[in-house]
Design a protein around this motif. Structure first.
Motif, PDB file in Angstrom:
ATOM      1  N   ARG A  47      35.786  51.080  38.374  1.00 45.46           N
ATOM      2  CA  ARG A  47      34.652  51.276  37.452  1.00 45.46           C
ATOM      3  C   ARG A  47      34.589  50.208  36.368  1.00 45.46           C
ATOM      4  O   ARG A  47      33.534  50.013  35.760  1.00 45.46           O
ATOM      5  N   LEU A  48      35.688  49.524  36.108  1.00 42.00           N
ATOM      6  CA  LEU A  48      35.686  48.454  35.101  1.00 42.00           C
ATOM      7  C   LEU A  48      35.012  47.180  35.614  1.00 42.00           C
ATOM      8  O   LEU A  48      34.716  46.287  34.834  1.00 42.00           O
ATOM      9  N   HIS A  49      34.794  47.113  36.923  1.00 38.53           N
ATOM     10  CA  HIS A  49      34.243  45.915  37.558  1.00 38.53           C
ATOM     11  C   HIS A  49      32.746  46.078  37.839  1.00 38.53           C
ATOM     12  O   HIS A  49      32.247  47.189  37.956  1.00 38.53           O
ATOM     13  N   PRO A  50      32.044  44.963  37.986  1.00 33.17           N
ATOM     14  CA  PRO A  50      30.623  45.047  38.350  1.00 33.17           C
ATOM     15  C   PRO A  50      30.451  45.584  39.772  1.00 33.17           C
ATOM     16  O   PRO A  50      31.416  45.624  40.555  1.00 33.17           O
ATOM     17  N   ASP A  51      29.226  45.996  40.099  1.00 35.81           N
ATOM     18  CA  ASP A  51      28.949  46.514  41.442  1.00 35.81           C
ATOM     19  C   ASP A  51      29.394  45.533  42.520  1.00 35.81           C
ATOM     20  O   ASP A  51      30.049  45.908  43.475  1.00 35.81           O
ATOM     21  N   SER A  52      29.031  44.282  42.360  1.00 36.92           N
ATOM     22  CA  SER A  52      29.478  43.254  43.298  1.00 36.92           C
ATOM     23  C   SER A  52      30.789  42.675  42.793  1.00 36.92           C
ATOM     24  O   SER A  52      30.894  42.268  41.633  1.00 36.92           O
ATOM     25  N   LEU A  53      31.769  42.622  43.665  1.00 38.44           N
ATOM     26  CA  LEU A  53      33.074  42.084  43.296  1.00 38.44           C
ATOM     27  C   LEU A  53      33.201  40.592  43.592  1.00 38.44           C
ATOM     28  O   LEU A  53      34.264  40.008  43.403  1.00 38.44           O
ATOM     29  N   ALA A  54      32.119  39.955  44.028  1.00 36.60           N
ATOM     30  CA  ALA A  54      32.175  38.541  44.416  1.00 36.60           C
ATOM     31  C   ALA A  54      32.630  37.648  43.260  1.00 36.60           C
ATOM     32  O   ALA A  54      33.486  36.769  43.441  1.00 36.60           O
ATOM     33  N   GLY A  55      32.068  37.843  42.084  1.00 39.36           N
ATOM     34  CA  GLY A  55      32.461  37.024  40.939  1.00 39.36           C
ATOM     35  C   GLY A  55      33.895  37.278  40.522  1.00 39.36           C
ATOM     36  O   GLY A  55      34.632  36.338  40.179  1.00 39.36           O
ATOM     37  N   SER A  56      34.313  38.534  40.572  1.00 40.58           N
ATOM     38  CA  SER A  56      35.697  38.876  40.241  1.00 40.58           C
ATOM     39  C   SER A  56      36.652  38.231  41.240  1.00 40.58           C
ATOM     40  O   SER A  56      37.701  37.695  40.860  1.00 40.58           O
ATOM     41  N   ALA A  57      36.295  38.270  42.517  1.00 39.66           N
ATOM     42  CA  ALA A  57      37.136  37.671  43.552  1.00 39.66           C
ATOM     43  C   ALA A  57      37.238  36.160  43.362  1.00 39.66           C
ATOM     44  O   ALA A  57      38.324  35.578  43.501  1.00 39.66           O
ATOM     45  N   ASP A  58      36.145  35.517  43.030  1.00 38.86           N
ATOM     46  CA  ASP A  58      36.151  34.082  42.798  1.00 38.86           C
ATOM     47  C   ASP A  58      37.055  33.740  41.617  1.00 38.86           C
ATOM     48  O   ASP A  58      37.884  32.823  41.699  1.00 38.86           O
ATOM     49  N   SER A  59      36.924  34.474  40.524  1.00 36.97           N
ATOM     50  CA  SER A  59      37.764  34.228  39.342  1.00 36.97           C
ATOM     51  C   SER A  59      39.236  34.460  39.648  1.00 36.97           C
ATOM     52  O   SER A  59      40.091  33.663  39.252  1.00 36.97           O
ATOM     53  N   LEU A  60      39.550  35.558  40.343  1.00 35.47           N
ATOM     54  CA  LEU A  60      40.950  35.849  40.646  1.00 35.47           C
ATOM     55  C   LEU A  60      41.536  34.788  41.574  1.00 35.47           C
ATOM     56  O   LEU A  60      42.662  34.334  41.369  1.00 35.47           O
ATOM     57  N   LEU A  83      44.127  35.647  29.268  1.00 34.19           N
ATOM     58  CA  LEU A  83      43.886  36.905  29.978  1.00 34.19           C
ATOM     59  C   LEU A  83      43.655  38.096  29.053  1.00 34.19           C
ATOM     60  O   LEU A  83      42.731  38.879  29.272  1.00 34.19           O
ATOM     61  N   ARG A  84      44.482  38.244  28.048  1.00 38.65           N
ATOM     62  CA  ARG A  84      44.300  39.402  27.151  1.00 38.65           C
ATOM     63  C   ARG A  84      42.952  39.323  26.436  1.00 38.65           C
ATOM     64  O   ARG A  84      42.255  40.324  26.308  1.00 38.65           O
ATOM     65  N   MET A  85      42.586  38.141  25.973  1.00 38.12           N
ATOM     66  CA  MET A  85      41.313  37.990  25.273  1.00 38.12           C
ATOM     67  C   MET A  85      40.142  38.290  26.216  1.00 38.12           C
ATOM     68  O   MET A  85      39.210  38.997  25.854  1.00 38.12           O
ATOM     69  N   ARG A  86      40.200  37.760  27.427  1.00 34.60           N
ATOM     70  CA  ARG A  86      39.093  37.957  28.372  1.00 34.60           C
ATOM     71  C   ARG A  86      38.968  39.411  28.829  1.00 34.60           C
ATOM     72  O   ARG A  86      37.899  39.847  29.232  1.00 34.60           O
ATOM     73  N   HIS A  87      40.082  40.143  28.781  1.00 35.75           N
ATOM     74  CA  HIS A  87      40.054  41.540  29.199  1.00 35.75           C
ATOM     75  C   HIS A  87      39.929  42.507  28.020  1.00 35.75           C
ATOM     76  O   HIS A  87      39.842  43.718  28.216  1.00 35.75           O
ATOM     77  N   ALA A  88      39.912  41.991  26.797  1.00 34.42           N
ATOM     78  CA  ALA A  88      39.850  42.842  25.606  1.00 34.42           C
ATOM     79  C   ALA A  88      38.662  43.808  25.586  1.00 34.42           C
ATOM     80  O   ALA A  88      38.804  44.930  25.097  1.00 34.42           O
ATOM     81  N   PRO A  89      37.490  43.427  26.120  1.00 33.64           N
ATOM     82  CA  PRO A  89      36.363  44.379  26.083  1.00 33.64           C
ATOM     83  C   PRO A  89      36.564  45.620  26.961  1.00 33.64           C
ATOM     84  O   PRO A  89      35.801  46.580  26.855  1.00 33.64           O
ATOM     85  N   TYR A  90      37.574  45.602  27.812  1.00 31.54           N
ATOM     86  CA  TYR A  90      37.798  46.701  28.756  1.00 31.54           C
ATOM     87  C   TYR A  90      39.019  47.498  28.330  1.00 31.54           C
ATOM     88  O   TYR A  90      40.067  46.935  28.024  1.00 31.54           O
ATOM     89  N   ALA A  91      38.891  48.813  28.347  1.00 36.17           N
ATOM     90  CA  ALA A  91      40.019  49.683  28.021  1.00 36.17           C
ATOM     91  C   ALA A  91      40.985  49.681  29.200  1.00 36.17           C
ATOM     92  O   ALA A  91      40.676  50.202  30.270  1.00 36.17           O
ATOM     93  N   ILE A  92      42.134  49.067  28.986  1.00 36.20           N
ATOM     94  CA  ILE A  92      43.145  48.992  30.041  1.00 36.20           C
ATOM     95  C   ILE A  92      44.367  49.764  29.564  1.00 36.20           C
ATOM     96  O   ILE A  92      45.090  49.330  28.667  1.00 36.20           O
ATOM     97  N   GLY A  93      44.547  50.919  30.175  1.00 37.91           N
ATOM     98  CA  GLY A  93      45.682  51.771  29.864  1.00 37.91           C
ATOM     99  C   GLY A  93      46.577  51.899  31.088  1.00 37.91           C
ATOM    100  O   GLY A  93      46.389  51.212  32.092  1.00 37.91           O
TER     101      GLY A  93
END
Length: 150
Positions: A47-60, A83-93
């Protein structure tokens, strides 16, 4: 005139080379995101990711290329990963961390036959995932450990 960037050769003993280079890392990333889409146990992190995972896959893929000792694709394109800064907008527990690791461990188990290599990569991912916590008890413990306070 086109500027060319000299690319240093990839060390034969790098994780990048030992995994099988770009094709193997693409396969790992693709399988990781397939699992995130398929596994009900990964619902919260998905749920933290966009509907399409293509951009996430490219970045990873680009991040892992450099992180594993191959071409620094991510850094060339976007600068330091922060990494921490780029992921700061998302609640990661702990739940998101554990679900992310579930998908990555399974993808690695399916894609990497060398037990020693796989174990080392899993350890590195576990350390990174712990570092990414920004909410919950795990985050508070990590912050206390970094500052030397309880």
């Amino acid at each position: 005139m086109t500027e060319t960037v000299e690319v240093p050769p990839v060390a034969a003993d790098s994780v990048y080379a030992r995994l099988g280079g770009a094709p193997a890392i693409h396969a790992l990333v693709n399988r990781f995101y397939e699992l995130m889409d398929e596994l009900p146990e990964a619902y919260t992190v998905r749920r933290l990711h966009p509907d399409s995972l293509a951009g996430s896959a490219d970045s990873l893929f680009k991040f892992l290329s450099g992180w594993f000792g191959g071409p620094p694709l991510y850094i060339r394109e976007r600068g330091h990963p922060r990494l921490r800064m780029r992921h700061a907008p998302y609640a990661i527990g702990p739940v998101e961390r554990d679900e992310w690791l579930l998908c990555m461990r399974q993808a690695l188990a399916e894609q990497v036959s060398d037990d020693t290599l796989r174990a080392g990569v899993v350890r590195a991912f576990e350390e990174m995932a712990e570092h990414m916590l920004n909410t919950g008890a795990g985050h508070r413990a990590a912050c206390a450990a970094q500052t030397g306070s309880d």
